[in-house]
Design an enzyme around this catalytic site. Sequence first.
Site, PDB file in Angstrom:
ATOM      1  N   LYS A  66       0.868  -1.235   0.001  1.00 57.38           N
ATOM      2  CA  LYS A  66       0.103  -0.142   0.068  1.00 57.38           C
ATOM      3  C   LYS A  66       0.804   1.253  -0.076  1.00 57.38           C
ATOM      4  O   LYS A  66       1.768   1.302   0.940  1.00 57.38           O
ATOM      5  CB  LYS A  66      -1.010  -0.051   1.278  1.00 57.38           C
ATOM      6  CG  LYS A  66      -1.897   1.337   1.422  1.00 57.38           C
ATOM      7  CD  LYS A  66      -3.176   0.773   0.527  1.00 57.38           C
ATOM      8  CE  LYS A  66      -4.045   2.226   0.455  1.00 57.38           C
ATOM      9  NZ  LYS A  66      -3.528   2.793  -0.813  1.00 57.38           N
ATOM     10  N   LYS A  90       4.674   2.315   8.592  1.00 54.72           N
ATOM     11  CA  LYS A  90       3.550   3.200   8.865  1.00 54.72           C
ATOM     12  C   LYS A  90       2.191   2.489   8.949  1.00 54.72           C
ATOM     13  O   LYS A  90       1.460   2.580  10.103  1.00 54.72           O
ATOM     14  CB  LYS A  90       3.426   4.382   7.852  1.00 54.72           C
ATOM     15  CG  LYS A  90       2.286   5.402   8.162  1.00 54.72           C
ATOM     16  CD  LYS A  90       2.008   6.225   6.873  1.00 54.72           C
ATOM     17  CE  LYS A  90       3.212   6.980   6.547  1.00 54.72           C
ATOM     18  NZ  LYS A  90       3.290   7.717   5.424  1.00 54.72           N
ATOM     19  N   LYS A 102       5.267   1.868  -2.843  1.00 55.69           N
ATOM     20  CA  LYS A 102       5.299   3.415  -3.254  1.00 55.69           C
ATOM     21  C   LYS A 102       5.643   3.253  -4.591  1.00 55.69           C
ATOM     22  O   LYS A 102       6.319   2.297  -5.057  1.00 55.69           O
ATOM     23  CB  LYS A 102       6.350   4.276  -2.577  1.00 55.69           C
ATOM     24  CG  LYS A 102       5.797   5.593  -2.437  1.00 55.69           C
ATOM     25  CD  LYS A 102       5.017   5.917  -1.403  1.00 55.69           C
ATOM     26  CE  LYS A 102       4.605   7.426  -1.161  1.00 55.69           C
ATOM     27  NZ  LYS A 102       3.856   7.881  -0.324  1.00 55.69           N
ATOM     28  N   ASN A 217      -2.129  19.643  -0.211  1.00 55.29           N
ATOM     29  CA  ASN A 217      -3.210  18.825   0.387  1.00 55.29           C
ATOM     30  C   ASN A 217      -3.116  18.482   1.826  1.00 55.29           C
ATOM     31  O   ASN A 217      -3.833  19.056   2.644  1.00 55.29           O
ATOM     32  CB  ASN A 217      -3.168  17.361  -0.367  1.00 55.29           C
ATOM     33  CG  ASN A 217      -4.266  16.517   0.234  1.00 55.29           C
ATOM     34  OD1 ASN A 217      -4.317  16.289   1.377  1.00 55.29           O
ATOM     35  ND2 ASN A 217      -4.894  15.818  -0.531  1.00 55.29           N
TER      36      ASN A 217
END
Length: 418
Positions: A66, A90, A102, A217
């Site tokens: 992920k 994480k 990633k 963001n």
Amino acid sequence: MNLFNQALLRLKPALEHISVSDEFLEVIRTPERVFQFAIRIKSDDGRVRVFDAYRVVHSTLLGPGKGGIRFHPNVDENETKSLAFWMTIKCAVAGLPYGGAKGGVKVNSKSLSPQELERLSREYVRGSWQLLGEDSDIPAPDMYTNSKIMGWMVDEYCKIKGSFERGVFTGKPLSMGGSLGREDATGRGGFYVLQTIQKFLGLPKTGARIAIQGFGNVGASFAKIAANDGHKIVAISDSSTAIYSEEGFDIDAVIAYKAKFGTLRGVTFKDGEFHETPHSTILHEDLLTMDLDFLVPAAMEDSINNKIAENVKAKVIVELANGPVTPEADQILAEKKIVVIPDVLANSGGVTVSYLEWVQNKTGYYWTEKEVFEKLREKMVYATEVIWHFSKDHNCSLRTAAYSTALTRLYRAYEEQK
Ligand code: NAD
């Protein structure tokens, strides 16, 4: 030292508090898959342009890979491996059933037209779709990518596969299976983490002086939530400039300004005329070293090095960016008793709501925004409490506590899968 080796240095202090085997460490030090490919697109003027692209899966010990996709000129193999490694840690810290991955494209996306950007996004999927999947590797937005880009990517993926598998990308537009609350999840999650740490440190609930490096963001959504909760955002920067306001910015006005002019820079030439901003400008470095309660780096890696760390005056640093504090700077900040809330905890709100989006896609049942925020808060507060208590029990930094906790969870999975 390259960024990946620098990222791995974070393992060392954690190993003083936990016991894992050497073979497990070898597994953690080695990404499972590093995929590099070339993307070719036709520019609007008909010329062909070629870009380097990457997708790395660092670990699938706890679940499918992920991690976001970044469009930036600095993207390379080492950066992508580092970011994938941080995702592994994480997701383990946040207690999510995911591994770390990633991706990225080495490109200055600001130089592309919207049509070229769409072609680049779709070509990224054409070059990597065989590796992606709802249960194998799930991308999301990162720097200079957003929900619109995720929409193009998931559309391309579903067309290639000929099936409706929207859970393969998260951070999508709502109309394409996105989750309510995903857009500001990283900033909001970081704010919940900070509130929990404030309580443990006995700091006042409101009225803090805050500076934000990076007004994209993550930085902008954190700024908005913190200002609405009674804090003062006194300094903000983007890649072009840094601005200061002693009385605190009206964040909605800054967001509107940035949306209109695309920059925080004081004077901008647009639509045939100059527009001026009333904000006074400061040096980028001054933002990092001014008198603050909370300093929030929300831009790039390595923005707080040892030279800057010597001059940081904030009480707490909230790492919303990935890897903004170098390992040497970390030591200096620890000696100065500045609390650093590490990236692998502070910015895990984004992947947590990505997880909620994925669950909603898989079950076909969608929650209200309130329900998403409640689930996010619960997960962030719990993760923070675990890390805080570990750091107190072991007399170590929050970063070391986070890495120790993550490695323990990963090691358990490794041993059970052996
Ligand atoms: P973004 O592209 O939306 O915004 C990045 C901002 O940083 C822009 O305002 C840009 O102008 C600014 N910036 C770039 N270089 C700068 C510099 N040298 N000084 C000051 N400002 C600079 O990106 P984002 O999604 O907000 O991501 C920001 C950071 O947060 C990255 O490190 C990213 O990996 C991390 N992160 C993002 C998410 C997410 O959900 N988007 C989740 C976890 C972590």
